[in-house]
Design a protein around this motif. Structure first.
Motif, PDB file in Angstrom:
ATOM      1  N   GLU A   7      30.028  -9.439  -1.772  1.00  0.00           N
ATOM      2  CA  GLU A   7      28.710 -10.135  -2.001  1.00  0.00           C
ATOM      3  C   GLU A   7      29.483 -11.663  -1.297  1.00  0.00           C
ATOM      4  O   GLU A   7      28.350 -12.716  -0.781  1.00  0.00           O
ATOM      5  N   ARG A   8      29.851 -11.735  -2.508  1.00  0.00           N
ATOM      6  CA  ARG A   8      30.560 -13.558  -1.889  1.00  0.00           C
ATOM      7  C   ARG A   8      31.185 -13.325  -0.245  1.00  0.00           C
ATOM      8  O   ARG A   8      30.678 -14.803   0.615  1.00  0.00           O
ATOM      9  N   ASP A  11      27.959 -13.943   1.295  1.00  0.00           N
ATOM     10  CA  ASP A  11      27.404 -15.026   1.116  1.00  0.00           C
ATOM     11  C   ASP A  11      27.743 -16.010   2.501  1.00  0.00           C
ATOM     12  O   ASP A  11      27.610 -17.359   2.908  1.00  0.00           O
ATOM     13  N   ARG A  12      29.585 -16.268   1.983  1.00  0.00           N
ATOM     14  CA  ARG A  12      29.993 -17.517   2.632  1.00  0.00           C
ATOM     15  C   ARG A  12      29.769 -17.551   4.584  1.00  0.00           C
ATOM     16  O   ARG A  12      29.509 -18.239   5.064  1.00  0.00           O
ATOM     17  N   ALA A  14      26.722 -16.027   5.409  1.00  0.00           N
ATOM     18  CA  ALA A  14      25.368 -16.376   5.643  1.00  0.00           C
ATOM     19  C   ALA A  14      25.417 -17.861   5.738  1.00  0.00           C
ATOM     20  O   ALA A  14      25.473 -18.362   6.771  1.00  0.00           O
ATOM     21  N   ASP A  15      26.312 -18.791   4.458  1.00  0.00           N
ATOM     22  CA  ASP A  15      26.356 -19.687   4.946  1.00  0.00           C
ATOM     23  C   ASP A  15      27.322 -20.657   6.513  1.00  0.00           C
ATOM     24  O   ASP A  15      26.474 -21.599   6.263  1.00  0.00           O
ATOM     25  N   GLN A  18      24.521 -20.353   8.566  1.00  0.00           N
ATOM     26  CA  GLN A  18      23.460 -21.025   8.609  1.00  0.00           C
ATOM     27  C   GLN A  18      23.614 -22.909   9.052  1.00  0.00           C
ATOM     28  O   GLN A  18      23.602 -23.802   9.963  1.00  0.00           O
TER      29      GLN A  18
END
Length: 436
Positions: A7-8, A11-12, A14-15, A18
């Protein structure tokens, strides 16, 4: 534990995605801002260039207008009129102080006199110009000119007296001063009068077209005096402005000469008729066959009437319309040349008219008693005579000219008879062929 790390990482990722999207959007906005700035700068540059071009055009237009204004101002007429006014002003400024000093030396109460005398001269000169403008009688102009001369002459005498009595000057200088003051006093009204005279003449002269029109009017009145006087009577009899002089002149010409053509008279019409008749007579072929040249007399032999007899091979009875081409002129025999320069034996030569088998044609109107009493034939009678005369003719000999000579009728009726006889023969031939 592995689930948390995944998940981390997600998230990274996805960041990072973005941030990449945000960076791309920021770059897009920056590019758009730069593009808008460039377009705005280009518009401003184009606007500044257009303004500079318009300013240059405006300066060029102003220069052309100033050049045209200078050209109009520096024409001969403007220079003469404005230069004359400048000289008149200088004349007034030169003559007025001497009069003021002269009368002030006599008494301060006489100070208005110089203005009155000088003003009278200039007012009367302006009156002459006004009389010319209003087309007043000549005696009014000359009376005003007489007043101008009187006022200017009195002022000139005062200035001459003042100049000849100036102190601290030698006698020649005093004389020159007096003459100069008197001359400058008379120069202004004289120049103004000459200017007015030239202006009046220029206004009366007008354009070259106006001068030509006046010259034509004077010539017409001089050469056609009676007609011009009658036209003036018509114009004066009609109400003011309703009848033009040109219309009145045309009407007067028709009354005097009987023709509406300008310039034509009965005598000229007679001359034209005689000239036309002479031209027609000159263009007509000569009736006799005698021609005279340098030192020689040419006599043509009479035409042998036997040559006119038709042969079966020559279509002499055919008319021009039947032949389909122009008939050639008959070949005449060679002329007999008689040398008259050095005659060996003087002998009288009699020139007789050519013999002709035709009876002589009557000239002039034939009296009723001498006319033929033969009654006019009808179309049926003519057709019957034509049938009898052409019963043994071939189709080639059946022509309008032959029928005309055989039955003695007109060419038009001969052509009708020819067509009728040909139609009858064709019909008869067709009936025979059908019976066979």
């Amino acid at each position: 534990m592995s689930g948390y790390g995944d998940e981390r990482r997600l998230d990274r990722a996805a960041d990072a995605e973005q941030r990449r999207i945000d960076q791309a959007a920021a770059d897009t906005r920056r590019i758009e801002r730069e593009k808008a700035a460039d377009e705005r700068a280009a518009r401003l540059q184009d606007q500044r260039q257009a303004e500079r071009k318009q300013a240059r055009q405006e300066k060029a237009r102003l220069r052309v207008e100033r050049r045209e204004a200078r050209g109009e101002a520096l024409t001969a007429g403007n220079v003469y009129r404005k230069g004359t006014l400048a000289l008149v002003t200088a004349s007034a400024l030169g003559s007025l102080p001497a009069q003021v000093l002269h009368f002030a030396g006599i008494s301060p109460m006489l100070l208005p006199l110089p203005l009155a005398i000088e003003g009278a001269a200039w007012v009367m000169a302006a009156g002459v110009a006004y009389a010319d403008e209003r087309h007043l009688p000549g005696w009014v102009r000359w009376f005003l000119r007489l007043l101008v001369v009187a006022a200017a002459g009195f002022a000139a005498s005062i200035n001459y007296t003042y100049g000849t009595h100036l102190p601290s000057l030698s006698e020649p200088d005093r004389q020159a001063a007096g003459i100069g003051l008197a001359a400058v006093t008379l120069l202004g009204p004289l120049l103004f009068e000459i200017r007015q005279w030239v202006t009046t003449l220029s206004a009366h002269t007008g354009t070259p077209e106006d001068r030509e029109r006046r010259r034509h009017e004077r010539k017409r009145r001089r050469q056609h005096r009676s007609i011009a006087l009658l036209a003036d009577r018509f114009v004066s009899a009609a109400p003011f402005g309703q009848l033009d002089f040109e219309e009145a002149f045309a009407h007067a010409w028709e009354i005097e000469t009987g023709t509406s053509t300008p310039g034509m008279t009965p005598k000229l019409h007679q001359r034209a008729a005689r000239s036309t008749a002479a031209l027609a007579h000159a263009q007509r072929p000569p009736a006799n066959l005698v021609q005279r040249r340098t030192g020689r007399l040419f006599l043509r032999r009479p035409i042998d009437p036997t040559h006119t007899i038709e042969s079966p091979d020559t279509p002499t009875k055919r008319s021009t319309a039947d032949l389909g081409e122009s008939t050639p002129a008959p070949v005449l025999p060679a002329p007999v040349v008689i040398d008259l320069v050095k005659p060996t034996k003087p002998a009288p030569v009699a020139v007789v008219a050519a013999e002709s088998t035709r009876p002589r044609r009557a000239t002039g109107r034939v009296p009723a008693a001498a006319r033929s009493s033969r009654p006019a034939r009808t179309a049926e009678q003519l057709l019957t005579e034509a049938r009898k005369a052409t019963v043994d003719w071939t189709d080639r000999e059946l022509t309008a000219e032959g029928i005309r000579k055989a039955v003695h009728t007109s060419p038009a009726k001969a052509r009708v008879l020819r067509d009728t006889l040909r139609a009858e023969r064709e019909q008869s031939a067709g009936t025979a062929e059908a019976a066979a």
